[in-house]
Design a protein around this motif. Sequence first.
Motif, PDB file in Angstrom:
ATOM      1  N   PHE A 128       0.800  -1.230   0.000  1.00 22.19           N
ATOM      2  CA  PHE A 128       0.000   0.000   0.000  1.00 22.19           C
ATOM      3  C   PHE A 128       0.830   1.276   0.000  1.00 22.19           C
ATOM      4  N   TRP A 129       2.109   1.197   0.295  1.00 27.04           N
ATOM      5  CA  TRP A 129       2.942   2.409   0.275  1.00 27.04           C
ATOM      6  C   TRP A 129       2.926   3.060  -1.110  1.00 27.04           C
ATOM      7  N   GLY A 130       3.125   2.258  -2.128  1.00 27.26           N
ATOM      8  CA  GLY A 130       3.174   2.794  -3.486  1.00 27.26           C
ATOM      9  C   GLY A 130       1.818   3.213  -4.004  1.00 27.26           C
ATOM     10  N   VAL A 131       0.786   2.418  -3.695  1.00 29.46           N
ATOM     11  CA  VAL A 131      -0.571   2.755  -4.143  1.00 29.46           C
ATOM     12  C   VAL A 131      -0.987   4.092  -3.551  1.00 29.46           C
ATOM     13  N   GLN A 132      -0.762   4.242  -2.257  1.00 27.82           N
ATOM     14  CA  GLN A 132      -1.089   5.507  -1.598  1.00 27.82           C
ATOM     15  C   GLN A 132      -0.285   6.652  -2.194  1.00 27.82           C
ATOM     16  N   GLY A 133       1.005   6.422  -2.392  1.00 20.41           N
ATOM     17  CA  GLY A 133       1.868   7.479  -2.907  1.00 20.41           C
ATOM     18  C   GLY A 133       1.434   8.001  -4.259  1.00 20.41           C
ATOM     19  N   VAL A 134       1.047   7.093  -5.156  1.00 18.98           N
ATOM     20  CA  VAL A 134       0.591   7.516  -6.484  1.00 18.98           C
ATOM     21  C   VAL A 134      -0.669   8.350  -6.384  1.00 18.98           C
ATOM     22  N   PHE A 135      -1.646   7.881  -5.645  1.00 16.61           N
ATOM     23  CA  PHE A 135      -2.910   8.622  -5.599  1.00 16.61           C
ATOM     24  C   PHE A 135      -2.825   9.894  -4.774  1.00 16.61           C
ATOM     25  N   GLN A 136      -1.868   9.976  -3.871  1.00 16.55           N
ATOM     26  CA  GLN A 136      -1.669  11.240  -3.170  1.00 16.55           C
ATOM     27  C   GLN A 136      -1.136  12.316  -4.113  1.00 16.55           C
ATOM     28  N   HIS A 137      -0.547  11.891  -5.222  1.00 15.09           N
ATOM     29  CA  HIS A 137      -0.039  12.838  -6.224  1.00 15.09           C
ATOM     30  C   HIS A 137      -1.000  12.971  -7.408  1.00 15.09           C
ATOM     31  N   THR A 138      -2.234  12.540  -7.239  1.00 15.81           N
ATOM     32  CA  THR A 138      -3.228  12.604  -8.310  1.00 15.81           C
ATOM     33  C   THR A 138      -4.209  13.739  -8.057  1.00 15.81           C
ATOM     34  N   LYS A 139      -4.364  14.629  -9.014  1.00 14.27           N
ATOM     35  CA  LYS A 139      -5.296  15.749  -8.881  1.00 14.27           C
ATOM     36  C   LYS A 139      -6.724  15.228  -8.701  1.00 14.27           C
ATOM     37  N   GLY A 140      -7.461  15.890  -7.837  1.00 16.89           N
ATOM     38  CA  GLY A 140      -8.832  15.492  -7.579  1.00 16.89           C
ATOM     39  C   GLY A 140      -8.967  14.579  -6.380  1.00 16.89           C
ATOM     40  N   VAL A 141      -7.856  13.977  -5.947  1.00 15.14           N
ATOM     41  CA  VAL A 141      -7.853  13.135  -4.751  1.00 15.14           C
ATOM     42  C   VAL A 141      -7.656  14.030  -3.534  1.00 15.14           C
ATOM     43  N   VAL A 142      -8.586  13.969  -2.608  1.00 14.67           N
ATOM     44  CA  VAL A 142      -8.501  14.814  -1.420  1.00 14.67           C
ATOM     45  C   VAL A 142      -7.894  14.085  -0.231  1.00 14.67           C
ATOM     46  N   ASN A 143      -7.902  12.754  -0.295  1.00 10.01           N
ATOM     47  CA  ASN A 143      -7.311  11.970   0.785  1.00 10.01           C
ATOM     48  C   ASN A 143      -7.085  10.537   0.308  1.00 10.01           C
ATOM     49  N   ALA A 144      -5.986   9.938   0.709  1.00  9.72           N
ATOM     50  CA  ALA A 144      -5.703   8.542   0.387  1.00  9.72           C
ATOM     51  C   ALA A 144      -5.060   7.910   1.609  1.00  9.72           C
ATOM     52  N   VAL A 145      -5.705   6.898   2.162  1.00  3.65           N
ATOM     53  CA  VAL A 145      -5.272   6.280   3.411  1.00  3.65           C
ATOM     54  C   VAL A 145      -4.922   4.816   3.180  1.00  3.65           C
ATOM     55  N   SER A 146      -3.776   4.401   3.669  1.00  2.00           N
ATOM     56  CA  SER A 146      -3.383   2.998   3.593  1.00  2.00           C
ATOM     57  C   SER A 146      -4.134   2.193   4.643  1.00  2.00           C
ATOM     58  N   GLY A 147      -4.515   0.974   4.288  1.00  3.77           N
ATOM     59  CA  GLY A 147      -5.240   0.151   5.245  1.00  3.77           C
ATOM     60  C   GLY A 147      -5.457  -1.263   4.756  1.00  3.77           C
ATOM     61  N   TYR A 148      -6.505  -1.885   5.284  1.00  2.00           N
ATOM     62  CA  TYR A 148      -6.772  -3.294   4.994  1.00  2.00           C
ATOM     63  C   TYR A 148      -8.248  -3.499   4.661  1.00  2.00           C
ATOM     64  N   SER A 149      -8.491  -4.342   3.657  1.00  2.00           N
ATOM     65  CA  SER A 149      -9.854  -4.704   3.267  1.00  2.00           C
ATOM     66  C   SER A 149      -9.896  -6.187   2.922  1.00  2.00           C
ATOM     67  N   GLY A 150     -11.043  -6.786   3.128  1.00  2.00           N
ATOM     68  CA  GLY A 150     -11.228  -8.190   2.779  1.00  2.00           C
ATOM     69  C   GLY A 150     -11.353  -9.112   3.963  1.00  2.00           C
ATOM     70  N   GLY A 151     -10.935  -8.644   5.141  1.00  2.00           N
ATOM     71  CA  GLY A 151     -11.012  -9.450   6.347  1.00  2.00           C
ATOM     72  C   GLY A 151     -11.868  -8.769   7.401  1.00  2.00           C
ATOM     73  N   ILE A 152     -11.664  -9.133   8.657  1.00  2.00           N
ATOM     74  CA  ILE A 152     -12.443  -8.560   9.748  1.00  2.00           C
ATOM     75  C   ILE A 152     -11.583  -7.612  10.579  1.00  2.00           C
ATOM     76  N   LYS A 153     -12.244  -6.808  11.399  1.00  2.00           N
ATOM     77  CA  LYS A 153     -11.550  -5.796  12.184  1.00  2.00           C
ATOM     78  C   LYS A 153     -10.525  -6.405  13.127  1.00  2.00           C
ATOM     79  N   ALA A 154     -10.856  -7.540  13.730  1.00  2.00           N
ATOM     80  CA  ALA A 154      -9.956  -8.161  14.708  1.00  2.00           C
ATOM     81  C   ALA A 154      -8.612  -8.533  14.107  1.00  2.00           C
ATOM     82  N   ASN A 155      -8.594  -8.756  12.774  1.00  2.00           N
ATOM     83  CA  ASN A 155      -7.347  -9.155  12.109  1.00  2.00           C
ATOM     84  C   ASN A 155      -6.691  -8.020  11.328  1.00  2.00           C
ATOM     85  N   ALA A 156      -7.209  -6.816  11.462  1.00  2.00           N
ATOM     86  CA  ALA A 156      -6.668  -5.672  10.716  1.00  2.00           C
ATOM     87  C   ALA A 156      -5.449  -5.120  11.422  1.00  2.00           C
ATOM     88  N   ASP A 157      -4.423  -5.929  11.463  1.00  2.00           N
ATOM     89  CA  ASP A 157      -3.161  -5.610  12.123  1.00  2.00           C
ATOM     90  C   ASP A 157      -2.047  -5.994  11.166  1.00  2.00           C
TER      91      ASP A 157
END
Length: 239
Positions: free
Chosen positions: A61-90
């Motif tokens: 996610f470092w690179g994905v976030q970095g690219v979209f943070q440099h994209t016009k029209g993007v107001v925020n881009a946050v790295s994180g986790y999707s596809g699992g549950i909150k308890a495992n979002a570590d």
Amino acid sequence: MTRRPLSRFPIYAAAIGLLAISAINLTPSLAAEEAVTIPPPAVDVQNASGIQTAVLAGGCFWGVQGVFQHTKGVVNAVSGYSGGIKANADYHLVSTGTTGHAESVEIKYDPKKISYGKILQIFFSVVHDPTQLNRQGPDTGTQYRSAIFTTSDEQKKVADAYIAQLNSAGVYKKPIVTKVGPLQAFFAAEGYHQDYLTLHPSQPYIAYNDIPKVENLKKLFAEDYSEKPALVSDIKVTN
């Protein structure tokens, strides 16, 4: 498998040591995954208003976030986790590849300045190689899979149509393996993962794998490139 920093490999470390000194000036040819010039989507989200959300997974996610943070029209881009549950979002658990999570980025954007289709075009062109199954660059495992987590039926329609369009056009040597499915939840990653590309441009992994992606964005999508990144430094990020 967990991320394998290049500094752990003597050959890579020796080869990249000098490059890291001037990481910002790296050319796209040094990217671990080359960018591909692709056509815009024939189908796009229509009549969207207000700040919209796109959630994408394409390797570290470092690179994905970095690219979209440099994209016009993007107001925020946050790295994180999707596809699992909150308890495992570590990070340490996700790195085992057993949680169902993918390293993802939640992108908030203004549809008056950039469309969902354009975001997907950048995603498929410069962010990652969508033909690689469960890996990107030096990173392997389901946590690095290519995925689009849609927030509406219209987003899913656009994503599915675009993948079919790109496969039909034969812009890649292999079929796209990107999975498209509804977003169940997004969990922000630990604070030390946020704005990582901007904060550590000379770190060998970033210098070799991710800085070239931003350079490719600047080259292939000049009209969409923003020199100043939209950082999340002032936003409270929780797990």
